[in-house]
Enzyme design. Sequence first.
Site, PDB file in Angstrom:
ATOM      1  N   THR A 108       0.869  -1.179   0.000  1.00 52.56           N
ATOM      2  CA  THR A 108       0.000   0.000   0.000  1.00 52.56           C
ATOM      3  C   THR A 108       0.904   1.227   0.000  1.00 52.56           C
ATOM      4  O   THR A 108       1.647   1.449   0.969  1.00 52.56           O
ATOM      5  CB  THR A 108      -0.881   0.044   1.267  1.00 52.56           C
ATOM      6  OG1 THR A 108      -1.648  -1.156   1.313  1.00 52.56           O
ATOM      7  CG2 THR A 108      -1.812   1.242   1.249  1.00 52.56           C
ATOM      8  N   LYS A 183      -7.767   1.676  -3.155  1.00 54.43           N
ATOM      9  CA  LYS A 183      -7.445   1.178  -1.804  1.00 54.43           C
ATOM     10  C   LYS A 183      -7.576   2.306  -0.765  1.00 54.43           C
ATOM     11  O   LYS A 183      -8.162   2.120   0.301  1.00 54.43           O
ATOM     12  CB  LYS A 183      -6.026   0.596  -1.829  1.00 54.43           C
ATOM     13  CG  LYS A 183      -5.340   0.481  -0.490  1.00 54.43           C
ATOM     14  CD  LYS A 183      -5.573  -0.843   0.183  1.00 54.43           C
ATOM     15  CE  LYS A 183      -5.022  -0.808   1.599  1.00 54.43           C
ATOM     16  NZ  LYS A 183      -5.135  -2.003   2.327  1.00 54.43           N
TER      17      LYS A 183
END
Length: 308
Positions: A108, A183
């Site tokens: 991420t 995300k």
Amino acid sequence: MRLSKNAKASGKDAKMKIGFIGLGNMGGGMAANLAKAGHEVHAFDLSGEALARAGEAGCHPVSDAAEAVNNMEVVVTMLPAGAHVRKVYEYEVIINANPGTLVIDCSTIDVDSARDVATMAEAKGLVPVDAPVSGGIAAANGGTLTFMVGGSDDGFKRAEPILADMGKAVIHAGGNGAGQAAKICNNMLLGASMVATCETFKMAEKLGLDLQNFYDISSKASGQNWSMTSYCPVPGVGPQSPADNGYEGGFAAALMLKDLRLAMEAAESAGADVPMGAEAAKLYEQYAEAQGQGGKDFSGIINMLDKG
Ligand code: NAD
């Protein structure tokens, strides 16, 4: 956006030579699942312990990142943050990968870093894809992650069966960086909805409601949301969750704070107005850093909202 229903089946066929860099809490389980699916996984991490675990899980531990990139058909990275990904791409992946190699970053990271490394990779003839995940350590170990994928149609088509061997859903979100964008948007919503759920249960308690009874009502009324019905922050209420385990395990508050900070950066650069996300970021900063609870599950923020 495309949801692959048959990815799992197609992933059973082609066995690939895969380099995997970053065998931590998430990457360890993911690399093990690729090996279990029959792929030849050449695994590298700076940590000797993580390397040894990967060896026990059926991967081939290698002694440096270059070895995990040289002559691979696919390279997967699962690293802590944007700076690590930039460094590994610049000094290892770009230099050592053969043209045509599919390079998948599952970390991420910020959207700008994702787009920059993709541009660098494309310039070398590689096929880059960003594929951050939803789901924590249990999902990484169990092979039930959800992947949000940014990249070309060709990149997505090639990445889909590999990702399906580590997850339950593989969704194409758009071009490079779109996986990261999806995300952080998702996690900003999750952070804000968790705080809202926590404060609601605290208020219900102060108003004298029985919390199980309130759950029974709200979970079937318009307040229903994932943080309540899949991950209830109140011990003994709703399905089993980290709240029933002293707020241990699950998704650490420090990682929620990391994602909310990425969301705030992205909102700033895109000119988006995100007052609820900003408030959630402030509260998680207080909980994870000022109160030193970053290692607790993110639903533990309910305890900070308790005035006694
Ligand atoms: P982690 O810190 O447990 O693992 C990262 C690993 O990368 C470590 O083992 C570290 O030694 C290794 N590493 C760092 N630099 C390296 C380098 N240059 N070469 C090789 N190895 C290197 O982190 P994690 O919890 O596995 O998370 C990985 C990523 O997944 C992060 O971006 C995180 O935000 C994201 N994520 C985590 C969770 C979770 O619940 N843990 C959930 C979703 C997404």
